[in-house]
Design a protein around this motif. Structure first.
Motif, PDB file in Angstrom:
ATOM      1  N   LYS A  26       0.829  -1.220   0.000  1.00  0.00           N
ATOM      2  CA  LYS A  26       0.000   0.000   0.000  1.00  0.00           C
ATOM      3  C   LYS A  26       0.859   1.264   0.000  1.00  0.00           C
ATOM      4  O   LYS A  26       0.630   2.157  -0.824  1.00  0.00           O
ATOM      5  CB  LYS A  26      -0.967  -0.012   1.175  1.00  0.00           C
ATOM      6  N   PRO A  27       1.840   1.390   0.879  1.00  0.00           N
ATOM      7  CA  PRO A  27       2.675   2.609   0.821  1.00  0.00           C
ATOM      8  C   PRO A  27       3.420   2.750  -0.499  1.00  0.00           C
ATOM      9  O   PRO A  27       3.613   3.866  -0.984  1.00  0.00           O
ATOM     10  CB  PRO A  27       3.641   2.453   1.997  1.00  0.00           C
ATOM     11  N   ASN A  28       3.820   1.640  -1.089  1.00  0.00           N
ATOM     12  CA  ASN A  28       4.480   1.719  -2.396  1.00  0.00           C
ATOM     13  C   ASN A  28       3.571   2.333  -3.449  1.00  0.00           C
ATOM     14  O   ASN A  28       4.004   3.124  -4.293  1.00  0.00           O
ATOM     15  CB  ASN A  28       4.915   0.322  -2.861  1.00  0.00           C
ATOM     16  N   SER A  29       2.298   1.964  -3.396  1.00  0.00           N
ATOM     17  CA  SER A  29       1.351   2.496  -4.382  1.00  0.00           C
ATOM     18  C   SER A  29       1.137   3.985  -4.193  1.00  0.00           C
ATOM     19  O   SER A  29       0.944   4.732  -5.160  1.00  0.00           O
ATOM     20  CB  SER A  29       0.017   1.746  -4.289  1.00  0.00           C
ATOM     21  N   VAL A  30       1.195   4.442  -2.935  1.00  0.00           N
ATOM     22  CA  VAL A  30       1.052   5.874  -2.653  1.00  0.00           C
ATOM     23  C   VAL A  30       2.275   6.637  -3.161  1.00  0.00           C
ATOM     24  O   VAL A  30       2.151   7.678  -3.821  1.00  0.00           O
ATOM     25  CB  VAL A  30       0.852   6.119  -1.143  1.00  0.00           C
ATOM     26  N   LEU A  31       3.453   6.118  -2.877  1.00  0.00           N
ATOM     27  CA  LEU A  31       4.678   6.764  -3.348  1.00  0.00           C
ATOM     28  C   LEU A  31       4.738   6.774  -4.875  1.00  0.00           C
ATOM     29  O   LEU A  31       5.195   7.751  -5.478  1.00  0.00           O
ATOM     30  CB  LEU A  31       5.913   6.045  -2.793  1.00  0.00           C
ATOM     31  N   ALA A  32       4.269   5.713  -5.483  1.00  0.00           N
ATOM     32  CA  ALA A  32       4.259   5.643  -6.947  1.00  0.00           C
ATOM     33  C   ALA A  32       3.346   6.709  -7.540  1.00  0.00           C
ATOM     34  O   ALA A  32       3.661   7.310  -8.579  1.00  0.00           O
ATOM     35  CB  ALA A  32       3.811   4.253  -7.398  1.00  0.00           C
ATOM     36  N   SER A  69      -3.539   5.341   2.473  1.00  0.00           N
ATOM     37  CA  SER A  69      -4.687   5.772   1.676  1.00  0.00           C
ATOM     38  C   SER A  69      -4.794   4.948   0.401  1.00  0.00           C
ATOM     39  O   SER A  69      -3.815   4.351  -0.066  1.00  0.00           O
ATOM     40  CB  SER A  69      -4.540   7.253   1.303  1.00  0.00           C
ATOM     41  N   ASP A  70      -5.989   4.956  -0.159  1.00  0.00           N
ATOM     42  CA  ASP A  70      -6.191   4.322  -1.463  1.00  0.00           C
ATOM     43  C   ASP A  70      -5.803   5.343  -2.530  1.00  0.00           C
ATOM     44  O   ASP A  70      -6.478   6.376  -2.669  1.00  0.00           O
ATOM     45  CB  ASP A  70      -7.660   3.918  -1.625  1.00  0.00           C
ATOM     46  N   PRO A  71      -4.740   5.118  -3.277  1.00  0.00           N
ATOM     47  CA  PRO A  71      -4.259   6.117  -4.235  1.00  0.00           C
ATOM     48  C   PRO A  71      -5.314   6.508  -5.275  1.00  0.00           C
ATOM     49  O   PRO A  71      -5.457   7.686  -5.597  1.00  0.00           O
ATOM     50  CB  PRO A  71      -3.062   5.443  -4.898  1.00  0.00           C
ATOM     51  N   ASP A  72      -6.038   5.517  -5.789  1.00  0.00           N
ATOM     52  CA  ASP A  72      -6.984   5.782  -6.872  1.00  0.00           C
ATOM     53  C   ASP A  72      -8.288   6.392  -6.392  1.00  0.00           C
ATOM     54  O   ASP A  72      -8.849   7.263  -7.062  1.00  0.00           O
ATOM     55  CB  ASP A  72      -7.275   4.480  -7.631  1.00  0.00           C
ATOM     56  N   LEU A 107      -6.699   9.713  -3.159  1.00  0.00           N
ATOM     57  CA  LEU A 107      -5.701  10.741  -3.472  1.00  0.00           C
ATOM     58  C   LEU A 107      -5.831  11.295  -4.892  1.00  0.00           C
ATOM     59  O   LEU A 107      -5.850  12.505  -5.095  1.00  0.00           O
ATOM     60  CB  LEU A 107      -4.288  10.177  -3.268  1.00  0.00           C
ATOM     61  N   LEU A 108      -5.904  10.413  -5.861  1.00  0.00           N
ATOM     62  CA  LEU A 108      -5.906  10.841  -7.263  1.00  0.00           C
ATOM     63  C   LEU A 108      -7.031  11.820  -7.608  1.00  0.00           C
ATOM     64  O   LEU A 108      -6.782  12.814  -8.301  1.00  0.00           O
ATOM     65  CB  LEU A 108      -5.974   9.616  -8.187  1.00  0.00           C
ATOM     66  N   PRO A 109      -8.280  11.591  -7.159  1.00  0.00           N
ATOM     67  CA  PRO A 109      -9.356  12.538  -7.506  1.00  0.00           C
ATOM     68  C   PRO A 109      -9.059  13.976  -7.077  1.00  0.00           C
ATOM     69  O   PRO A 109      -9.451  14.923  -7.758  1.00  0.00           O
ATOM     70  CB  PRO A 109     -10.569  11.977  -6.755  1.00  0.00           C
ATOM     71  N   LYS A 110      -8.337  14.151  -5.976  1.00  0.00           N
ATOM     72  CA  LYS A 110      -8.029  15.497  -5.497  1.00  0.00           C
ATOM     73  C   LYS A 110      -6.958  16.149  -6.370  1.00  0.00           C
ATOM     74  O   LYS A 110      -7.044  17.344  -6.686  1.00  0.00           O
ATOM     75  CB  LYS A 110      -7.593  15.443  -4.037  1.00  0.00           C
ATOM     76  N   LEU A 111      -5.978  15.351  -6.788  1.00  0.00           N
ATOM     77  CA  LEU A 111      -4.969  15.882  -7.712  1.00  0.00           C
ATOM     78  C   LEU A 111      -5.632  16.247  -9.037  1.00  0.00           C
ATOM     79  O   LEU A 111      -5.348  17.304  -9.619  1.00  0.00           O
ATOM     80  CB  LEU A 111      -3.860  14.852  -7.940  1.00  0.00           C
ATOM     81  N   GLN A 112      -6.526  15.379  -9.514  1.00  0.00           N
ATOM     82  CA  GLN A 112      -7.201  15.623 -10.785  1.00  0.00           C
ATOM     83  C   GLN A 112      -8.080  16.872 -10.715  1.00  0.00           C
ATOM     84  O   GLN A 112      -8.209  17.600 -11.709  1.00  0.00           O
ATOM     85  CB  GLN A 112      -8.033  14.407 -11.182  1.00  0.00           C
ATOM     86  N   PHE A 113      -8.655  17.119  -9.558  1.00  0.00           N
ATOM     87  CA  PHE A 113      -9.479  18.325  -9.407  1.00  0.00           C
ATOM     88  C   PHE A 113      -8.635  19.577  -9.616  1.00  0.00           C
ATOM     89  O   PHE A 113      -9.028  20.492 -10.347  1.00  0.00           O
ATOM     90  CB  PHE A 113     -10.122  18.362  -8.019  1.00  0.00           C
ATOM     91  N   PHE A 114      -7.466  19.622  -8.996  1.00  0.00           N
ATOM     92  CA  PHE A 114      -6.604  20.792  -9.158  1.00  0.00           C
ATOM     93  C   PHE A 114      -6.100  20.916 -10.591  1.00  0.00           C
ATOM     94  O   PHE A 114      -5.993  22.020 -11.118  1.00  0.00           O
ATOM     95  CB  PHE A 114      -5.439  20.735  -8.172  1.00  0.00           C
ATOM     96  N   LEU A 132      -5.243  16.255   1.390  1.00  0.00           N
ATOM     97  CA  LEU A 132      -5.522  14.948   0.794  1.00  0.00           C
ATOM     98  C   LEU A 132      -6.352  14.060   1.715  1.00  0.00           C
ATOM     99  O   LEU A 132      -6.834  13.006   1.291  1.00  0.00           O
ATOM    100  CB  LEU A 132      -4.219  14.244   0.434  1.00  0.00           C
ATOM    101  N   LYS A 133      -6.529  14.477   2.962  1.00  0.00           N
ATOM    102  CA  LYS A 133      -7.341  13.705   3.901  1.00  0.00           C
ATOM    103  C   LYS A 133      -8.771  14.234   3.993  1.00  0.00           C
ATOM    104  O   LYS A 133      -9.638  13.591   4.579  1.00  0.00           O
ATOM    105  CB  LYS A 133      -6.701  13.747   5.294  1.00  0.00           C
TER     106      LYS A 133
END
Length: 397
Positions: free
Chosen positions: A86-92, A117-120, A123-130, A151-152
Protein backbone atom coordinates in the motif's frame (compact mmCIF):
# COMPACT_ATOMS: atom_id res chain seq x y z
CA UNK A 1 -8.42 18.60 47.24
CA UNK A 2 -11.71 17.14 45.94
CA UNK A 3 -12.16 20.21 43.73
CA UNK A 4 -8.66 19.76 42.31
CA UNK A 5 -9.30 16.07 41.55
CA UNK A 6 -12.59 17.02 39.88
CA UNK A 7 -10.82 19.61 37.72
CA UNK A 8 -8.14 17.13 36.67
CA UNK A 9 -10.78 14.61 35.69
CA UNK A 10 -12.47 17.19 33.46
CA UNK A 11 -9.29 18.60 31.93
CA UNK A 12 -8.65 15.86 29.36
CA UNK A 13 -12.29 15.91 28.27
CA UNK A 14 -12.08 19.62 27.56
CA UNK A 15 -8.85 19.06 25.66
CA UNK A 16 -10.49 16.38 23.52
CA UNK A 17 -13.40 18.62 22.66
CA UNK A 18 -11.11 21.46 21.73
CA UNK A 19 -8.87 19.45 19.45
CA UNK A 20 -11.65 17.63 17.65
CA UNK A 21 -12.93 20.94 16.26
CA UNK A 22 -9.81 21.22 14.10
CA UNK A 23 -7.99 18.86 11.82
CA UNK A 24 -5.91 16.67 14.15
CA UNK A 25 -2.19 16.46 13.55
CA UNK A 26 0.09 13.66 14.75
CA UNK A 27 1.39 16.02 17.40
CA UNK A 28 -2.06 16.98 18.69
CA UNK A 29 -3.15 13.33 18.78
CA UNK A 30 -0.01 12.43 20.68
CA UNK A 31 -0.80 15.21 23.17
CA UNK A 32 -4.30 13.81 23.70
CA UNK A 33 -3.04 10.28 24.16
CA UNK A 34 -0.51 11.38 26.74
CA UNK A 35 -3.22 13.11 28.78
CA UNK A 36 -5.80 10.36 28.43
CA UNK A 37 -3.15 7.87 29.55
CA UNK A 38 -2.95 9.56 32.92
CA UNK A 39 -6.64 9.18 33.66
CA UNK A 40 -7.73 6.01 31.88
CA UNK A 41 -6.22 2.72 32.92
CA UNK A 42 -8.16 0.93 30.19
CA UNK A 43 -6.28 2.85 27.50
CA UNK A 44 -2.81 2.23 28.88
CA UNK A 45 -2.33 -1.07 27.10
CA UNK A 46 -3.35 0.19 23.65
CA UNK A 47 -1.25 3.31 23.93
CA UNK A 48 1.89 1.54 25.05
CA UNK A 49 1.40 -0.92 22.21
CA UNK A 50 0.89 1.84 19.60
CA UNK A 51 4.02 3.62 20.77
CA UNK A 52 6.23 0.57 20.35
CA UNK A 53 8.42 1.02 17.27
CA UNK A 54 7.43 -1.17 14.33
CA UNK A 55 10.74 -2.29 12.80
CA UNK A 56 9.44 -2.81 9.27
CA UNK A 57 7.56 0.51 9.25
CA UNK A 58 10.54 2.42 10.62
CA UNK A 59 12.86 0.82 8.09
CA UNK A 60 10.48 1.60 5.23
CA UNK A 61 10.05 5.23 6.29
CA UNK A 62 13.83 5.65 6.35
CA UNK A 63 14.75 3.77 3.19
CA UNK A 64 11.77 4.47 0.94
CA UNK A 65 10.51 7.82 2.22
CA UNK A 66 13.77 9.50 3.19
CA UNK A 67 12.86 10.22 6.81
CA UNK A 68 15.51 10.49 9.47
CA UNK A 69 15.60 7.72 12.08
CA UNK A 70 14.07 10.06 14.65
CA UNK A 71 11.25 11.18 12.33
CA UNK A 72 10.60 7.60 11.22
CA UNK A 73 10.21 6.40 14.82
CA UNK A 74 7.88 9.32 15.52
CA UNK A 75 5.78 8.65 12.42
CA UNK A 76 5.55 4.94 13.20
CA UNK A 77 3.44 5.80 16.26
CA UNK A 78 0.62 6.86 13.96
CA UNK A 79 0.99 4.45 11.05
CA UNK A 80 2.36 0.95 10.69
CA UNK A 81 2.26 -1.81 8.12
CA UNK A 82 3.86 -5.19 7.63
CA UNK A 83 4.11 -5.18 3.83
CA UNK A 84 5.16 -2.39 1.43
CA UNK A 85 2.30 -2.84 -1.05
CA UNK A 86 0.00 0.00 0.00
CA UNK A 87 2.67 2.61 0.82
CA UNK A 88 4.48 1.72 -2.40
CA UNK A 89 1.35 2.50 -4.38
CA UNK A 90 1.05 5.87 -2.65
CA UNK A 91 4.68 6.76 -3.35
CA UNK A 92 4.26 5.64 -6.95
CA UNK A 93 1.30 8.00 -7.35
CA UNK A 94 3.30 10.97 -6.05
CA UNK A 95 6.22 10.05 -8.27
CA UNK A 96 4.03 9.74 -11.38
CA UNK A 97 2.70 13.26 -10.78
CA UNK A 98 6.09 14.89 -10.55
CA UNK A 99 6.59 15.04 -6.79
CA UNK A 100 10.29 14.96 -5.94
CA UNK A 101 11.65 12.60 -3.29
CA UNK A 102 12.21 15.57 -1.00
CA UNK A 103 8.62 16.73 -1.42
CA UNK A 104 7.26 13.24 -0.81
CA UNK A 105 9.41 12.93 2.29
CA UNK A 106 7.98 16.19 3.67
CA UNK A 107 4.44 14.99 3.00
CA UNK A 108 5.01 11.67 4.76
CA UNK A 109 6.69 13.37 7.70
CA UNK A 110 3.69 15.68 8.20
CA UNK A 111 0.93 13.16 7.43
CA UNK A 112 2.28 9.58 7.64
CA UNK A 113 -1.28 8.19 7.61
CA UNK A 114 -1.49 9.08 3.92
CA UNK A 115 0.68 6.04 3.20
CA UNK A 116 -2.33 3.86 3.99
CA UNK A 117 -4.69 5.77 1.68
CA UNK A 118 -6.19 4.32 -1.46
CA UNK A 119 -4.26 6.12 -4.23
CA UNK A 120 -6.98 5.78 -6.87
CA UNK A 121 -10.06 6.46 -4.75
CA UNK A 122 -8.75 8.90 -2.13
CA UNK A 123 -5.70 10.74 -3.47
CA UNK A 124 -5.91 10.84 -7.26
CA UNK A 125 -9.36 12.54 -7.51
CA UNK A 126 -8.03 15.50 -5.50
CA UNK A 127 -4.97 15.88 -7.71
CA UNK A 128 -7.20 15.62 -10.79
CA UNK A 129 -9.48 18.32 -9.41
CA UNK A 130 -6.60 20.79 -9.16
CA UNK A 131 -5.44 19.81 -12.66
CA UNK A 132 -8.94 20.53 -13.96
CA UNK A 133 -8.70 24.06 -12.52
CA UNK A 134 -5.53 24.86 -14.43
CA UNK A 135 -2.91 24.00 -11.81
CA UNK A 136 0.35 22.58 -13.12
CA UNK A 137 2.05 19.61 -11.45
CA UNK A 138 4.59 21.93 -9.73
CA UNK A 139 1.64 23.97 -8.43
CA UNK A 140 -0.07 20.87 -7.07
CA UNK A 141 3.13 19.59 -5.49
CA UNK A 142 3.55 22.93 -3.75
CA UNK A 143 -0.06 22.90 -2.52
CA UNK A 144 0.17 19.38 -1.14
CA UNK A 145 3.61 19.81 0.45
CA UNK A 146 2.46 22.95 2.25
CA UNK A 147 -0.72 21.28 3.48
CA UNK A 148 -0.77 17.49 3.09
CA UNK A 149 -3.94 17.26 5.18
CA UNK A 150 -5.81 18.51 2.09
CA UNK A 151 -5.52 14.95 0.79
CA UNK A 152 -7.34 13.71 3.90
CA UNK A 153 -10.32 16.03 3.50
CA UNK A 154 -13.49 15.35 1.57
CA UNK A 155 -13.30 16.48 -2.04
CA UNK A 156 -17.06 17.04 -2.36
CA UNK A 157 -17.76 18.48 1.09
CA UNK A 158 -14.65 20.55 1.76
CA UNK A 159 -12.24 21.12 -1.11
CA UNK A 160 -14.67 21.86 -3.97
CA UNK A 161 -16.99 24.19 -1.97
CA UNK A 162 -14.01 26.09 -0.57
CA UNK A 163 -12.36 26.43 -3.98
CA UNK A 164 -15.65 27.57 -5.55
CA UNK A 165 -15.96 30.25 -2.88
CA UNK A 166 -12.79 31.89 -4.18
CA UNK A 167 -13.60 31.22 -7.82
CA UNK A 168 -17.01 32.90 -7.47
CA UNK A 169 -15.51 35.97 -5.86
CA UNK A 170 -12.54 36.29 -8.20
CA UNK A 171 -14.44 35.11 -11.29
CA UNK A 172 -11.50 32.98 -12.34
CA UNK A 173 -10.15 29.48 -11.71
CA UNK A 174 -6.65 30.80 -12.33
CA UNK A 175 -6.96 33.49 -9.66
CA UNK A 176 -8.48 31.00 -7.21
CA UNK A 177 -5.52 28.67 -7.78
CA UNK A 178 -3.22 31.63 -7.04
CA UNK A 179 -4.91 32.00 -3.64
CA UNK A 180 -4.53 28.30 -2.89
CA UNK A 181 -0.86 28.31 -3.92
CA UNK A 182 -0.17 31.23 -1.60
CA UNK A 183 -1.85 29.60 1.40
CA UNK A 184 -3.18 26.12 0.71
CA UNK A 185 -4.48 25.63 4.26
CA UNK A 186 -7.13 28.22 3.54
CA UNK A 187 -9.17 25.46 1.87
CA UNK A 188 -9.47 23.72 5.23
CA UNK A 189 -11.06 26.57 7.19
CA UNK A 190 -14.63 27.68 7.69
CA UNK A 191 -14.46 30.42 5.07
CA UNK A 192 -17.71 32.07 6.03
CA UNK A 193 -16.58 32.63 9.63
CA UNK A 194 -13.34 34.33 8.63
CA UNK A 195 -12.84 35.20 4.97
CA UNK A 196 -16.42 36.12 4.02
CA UNK A 197 -16.94 38.20 7.18
CA UNK A 198 -13.72 40.13 6.63
CA UNK A 199 -14.47 40.65 2.94
CA UNK A 200 -17.81 42.15 3.92
CA UNK A 201 -16.07 44.43 6.41
CA UNK A 202 -13.72 45.72 3.70
CA UNK A 203 -16.63 46.44 1.40
CA UNK A 204 -18.46 48.28 4.19
CA UNK A 205 -15.37 50.48 4.67
CA UNK A 206 -15.46 51.37 0.98
CA UNK A 207 -12.64 49.17 -0.31
CA UNK A 208 -13.21 48.38 -4.02
CA UNK A 209 -13.72 44.74 -4.93
CA UNK A 210 -10.65 44.84 -7.18
CA UNK A 211 -8.47 45.85 -4.20
CA UNK A 212 -10.01 43.14 -2.02
CA UNK A 213 -9.18 40.65 -4.77
CA UNK A 214 -5.61 41.96 -4.87
CA UNK A 215 -5.21 41.50 -1.13
CA UNK A 216 -6.76 38.04 -1.30
CA UNK A 217 -4.42 36.83 -4.05
CA UNK A 218 -1.27 38.31 -2.52
CA UNK A 219 -1.92 37.83 1.20
CA UNK A 220 -4.76 35.34 1.79
CA UNK A 221 -3.57 34.90 5.38
CA UNK A 222 -4.60 38.50 6.03
CA UNK A 223 -8.22 37.30 6.04
CA UNK A 224 -7.62 34.58 8.63
CA UNK A 225 -8.26 36.96 11.51
CA UNK A 226 -11.12 37.12 13.98
CA UNK A 227 -13.72 39.44 12.42
CA UNK A 228 -13.88 41.76 15.45
CA UNK A 229 -10.09 42.17 15.45
CA UNK A 230 -10.07 42.66 11.67
CA UNK A 231 -12.55 45.53 12.02
CA UNK A 232 -10.38 47.10 14.71
CA UNK A 233 -7.46 47.00 12.27
CA UNK A 234 -9.59 48.68 9.60
CA UNK A 235 -10.59 51.43 12.00
CA UNK A 236 -6.98 51.99 13.02
CA UNK A 237 -5.75 52.21 9.43
CA UNK A 238 -8.52 54.63 8.53
CA UNK A 239 -7.74 56.84 11.53
CA UNK A 240 -4.11 57.06 10.40
CA UNK A 241 -5.30 58.75 7.23
CA UNK A 242 -5.33 55.93 4.67
CA UNK A 243 -7.97 56.19 1.96
CA UNK A 244 -10.05 52.98 1.68
CA UNK A 245 -10.50 53.53 -2.05
CA UNK A 246 -6.74 53.26 -2.69
CA UNK A 247 -4.67 50.09 -2.88
CA UNK A 248 -2.45 51.54 -0.15
CA UNK A 249 -5.29 50.90 2.29
CA UNK A 250 -5.15 47.11 1.92
CA UNK A 251 -1.33 47.22 2.04
CA UNK A 252 -1.68 49.18 5.29
CA UNK A 253 -3.85 46.37 6.66
CA UNK A 254 -1.05 43.90 5.89
CA UNK A 255 1.45 46.22 7.57
CA UNK A 256 -0.56 46.58 10.74
CA UNK A 257 -1.05 42.80 10.94
CA UNK A 258 2.54 41.80 10.10
CA UNK A 259 4.29 40.49 13.19
CA UNK A 260 1.59 41.63 15.59
CA UNK A 261 1.33 44.60 17.91
CA UNK A 262 4.74 44.16 19.53
CA UNK A 263 6.50 44.18 16.14
CA UNK A 264 4.55 47.28 15.11
CA UNK A 265 5.59 49.12 18.27
CA UNK A 266 9.26 48.12 17.85
CA UNK A 267 9.28 49.54 14.33
CA UNK A 268 7.73 52.77 15.58
CA UNK A 269 10.53 52.98 18.16
CA UNK A 270 13.16 52.42 15.46
CA UNK A 271 11.93 55.35 13.41
CA UNK A 272 11.76 57.51 16.53
CA UNK A 273 15.38 56.62 17.27
CA UNK A 274 16.23 58.06 13.87
CA UNK A 275 14.52 61.28 14.87
CA UNK A 276 11.12 60.83 13.22
CA UNK A 277 8.21 62.42 15.06
CA UNK A 278 4.91 60.58 15.49
CA UNK A 279 3.39 62.82 12.82
CA UNK A 280 6.24 62.03 10.41
CA UNK A 281 5.73 58.32 11.04
CA UNK A 282 2.00 58.64 10.43
CA UNK A 283 2.51 60.54 7.17
CA UNK A 284 5.21 58.11 6.04
CA UNK A 285 2.88 55.19 6.72
CA UNK A 286 0.10 56.87 4.75
CA UNK A 287 2.43 57.47 1.78
CA UNK A 288 4.08 54.06 1.83
CA UNK A 289 2.65 51.42 4.19
CA UNK A 290 5.49 49.13 3.11
CA UNK A 291 7.82 51.06 5.42
CA UNK A 292 6.11 49.26 8.31
CA UNK A 293 6.10 45.82 6.69
CA UNK A 294 9.86 45.37 6.34
CA UNK A 295 11.84 43.70 9.11
CA UNK A 296 13.43 45.71 11.87
CA UNK A 297 16.90 44.75 10.61
CA UNK A 298 16.05 45.93 7.10
CA UNK A 299 14.75 49.27 8.38
CA UNK A 300 17.79 49.85 10.61
CA UNK A 301 20.32 48.93 7.92
CA UNK A 302 18.68 51.11 5.25
CA UNK A 303 18.34 54.12 7.53
CA UNK A 304 21.94 53.71 8.68
CA UNK A 305 23.16 53.67 5.07
CA UNK A 306 21.27 56.78 4.03
CA UNK A 307 22.07 58.80 7.16
CA UNK A 308 25.54 57.64 8.20
CA UNK A 309 27.01 56.42 4.91
CA UNK A 310 25.49 58.96 2.56
CA UNK A 311 25.09 61.82 5.02
CA UNK A 312 21.45 62.53 4.25
CA UNK A 313 19.05 64.00 6.79
CA UNK A 314 16.79 61.43 8.43
CA UNK A 315 13.82 63.74 7.86
CA UNK A 316 14.41 63.60 4.09
CA UNK A 317 13.81 59.83 4.22
CA UNK A 318 10.67 60.41 6.28
CA UNK A 319 9.36 62.57 3.43
CA UNK A 320 10.19 59.78 0.94
CA UNK A 321 9.44 56.55 2.83
CA UNK A 322 9.41 54.65 -0.48
CA UNK A 323 13.23 54.73 -0.20
CA UNK A 324 13.03 52.07 2.53
CA UNK A 325 11.72 49.57 -0.04
CA UNK A 326 14.68 48.88 -2.37
CA UNK A 327 17.10 46.11 -1.45
CA UNK A 328 20.21 47.49 0.21
CA UNK A 329 22.50 44.84 -1.31
CA UNK A 330 20.87 44.43 -4.72
CA UNK A 331 20.05 48.04 -5.54
CA UNK A 332 21.11 50.75 -3.12
CA UNK A 333 24.77 49.78 -2.66
CA UNK A 334 25.50 48.96 -6.34
CA UNK A 335 23.87 52.16 -7.56
CA UNK A 336 25.58 54.27 -4.92
CA UNK A 337 28.96 52.95 -6.13
CA UNK A 338 28.17 54.60 -9.48
CA UNK A 339 27.06 57.80 -7.79
CA UNK A 340 30.28 58.00 -5.81
CA UNK A 341 32.35 58.00 -9.01
CA UNK A 342 30.14 60.68 -10.54
CA UNK A 343 30.45 62.80 -7.39
CA UNK A 344 34.24 62.41 -7.29
CA UNK A 345 34.47 63.71 -10.88
CA UNK A 346 32.03 66.55 -10.22
CA UNK A 347 29.62 65.20 -12.81
CA UNK A 348 26.55 65.41 -10.57
CA UNK A 349 25.56 67.60 -7.64
CA UNK A 350 25.93 66.31 -4.09
CA UNK A 351 22.24 67.12 -3.67
CA UNK A 352 21.25 64.57 -6.33
CA UNK A 353 17.74 63.14 -6.14
CA UNK A 354 17.60 59.97 -4.07
CA UNK A 355 14.39 58.93 -5.79
CA UNK A 356 15.93 59.31 -9.25
CA UNK A 357 18.83 57.07 -8.29
CA UNK A 358 17.21 54.41 -6.13
CA UNK A 359 13.60 54.25 -7.29
CA UNK A 360 14.00 54.43 -11.06
CA UNK A 361 13.85 51.31 -13.21
CA UNK A 362 17.05 49.58 -14.24
CA UNK A 363 16.78 50.97 -17.78
CA UNK A 364 16.23 54.53 -16.56
CA UNK A 365 19.09 54.33 -14.06
CA UNK A 366 21.57 53.06 -16.65
CA UNK A 367 20.47 55.70 -19.14
CA UNK A 368 20.61 58.63 -16.72
CA UNK A 369 23.65 57.75 -14.61
CA UNK A 370 25.80 55.42 -16.71
CA UNK A 371 25.26 55.79 -20.47
CA UNK A 372 25.27 59.59 -20.40
CA UNK A 373 28.75 59.61 -18.82
CA UNK A 374 30.47 56.99 -21.01
CA UNK A 375 33.15 59.40 -22.16
CA UNK A 376 33.82 61.02 -18.78
CA UNK A 377 33.65 57.76 -16.78
CA UNK A 378 33.90 54.71 -19.06
CA UNK A 379 34.44 52.37 -16.09
CA UNK A 380 30.96 52.94 -14.64
CA UNK A 381 29.18 50.02 -16.32
CA UNK A 382 31.86 47.52 -15.32
CA UNK A 383 31.88 48.84 -11.76
CA UNK A 384 28.11 48.58 -11.50
CA UNK A 385 28.02 45.05 -12.93
CA UNK A 386 30.79 43.94 -10.57
CA UNK A 387 28.78 45.13 -7.59
CA UNK A 388 25.67 43.31 -8.87
CA UNK A 389 27.61 40.12 -9.53
CA UNK A 390 29.12 40.27 -6.04
CA UNK A 391 25.62 40.38 -4.60
CA UNK A 392 24.55 37.39 -6.70
CA UNK A 393 27.56 35.38 -5.51
CA UNK A 394 26.75 36.18 -1.90
CA UNK A 395 23.16 34.99 -2.45
CA UNK A 396 24.49 31.63 -3.65
CA UNK A 397 26.70 31.08 -0.62
Amino acid sequence: MRMMIGFLRKAPVLQVRFNLTASPTPQSLHFLLDHLYLFSSSSSTSISTSEKPHPFTVSYLINSCGLSHKDARSASKYVHFETPDKPNSVLALFNSHGFSKTQTSKIVKKEPQLLLSDPDKTLLPKLQFFYSKGASWPDIAKIVVCSPSILKRSLENQIIPSFNFFKDFLQSDKMAITVVKRFSRILLFDLHTYVASNMNALQEFGVPKSNIAGLLMNQPMAFMVRPNLFRENLEEVKKMGSNPSQMKFVIAIQAIRAGGKSSWERKIDIYKRWGWSEEEIRLAFTKSPWCMIYSEDKIMATMDFFVNKMGRESSSIARRPQLISPSLEKRIIPRYSVVQVLLSKGLISKDFSLSAVFQSTEIMFLHKFVDVYKEEAPQLLNLYQEKLNLTKKQDCL
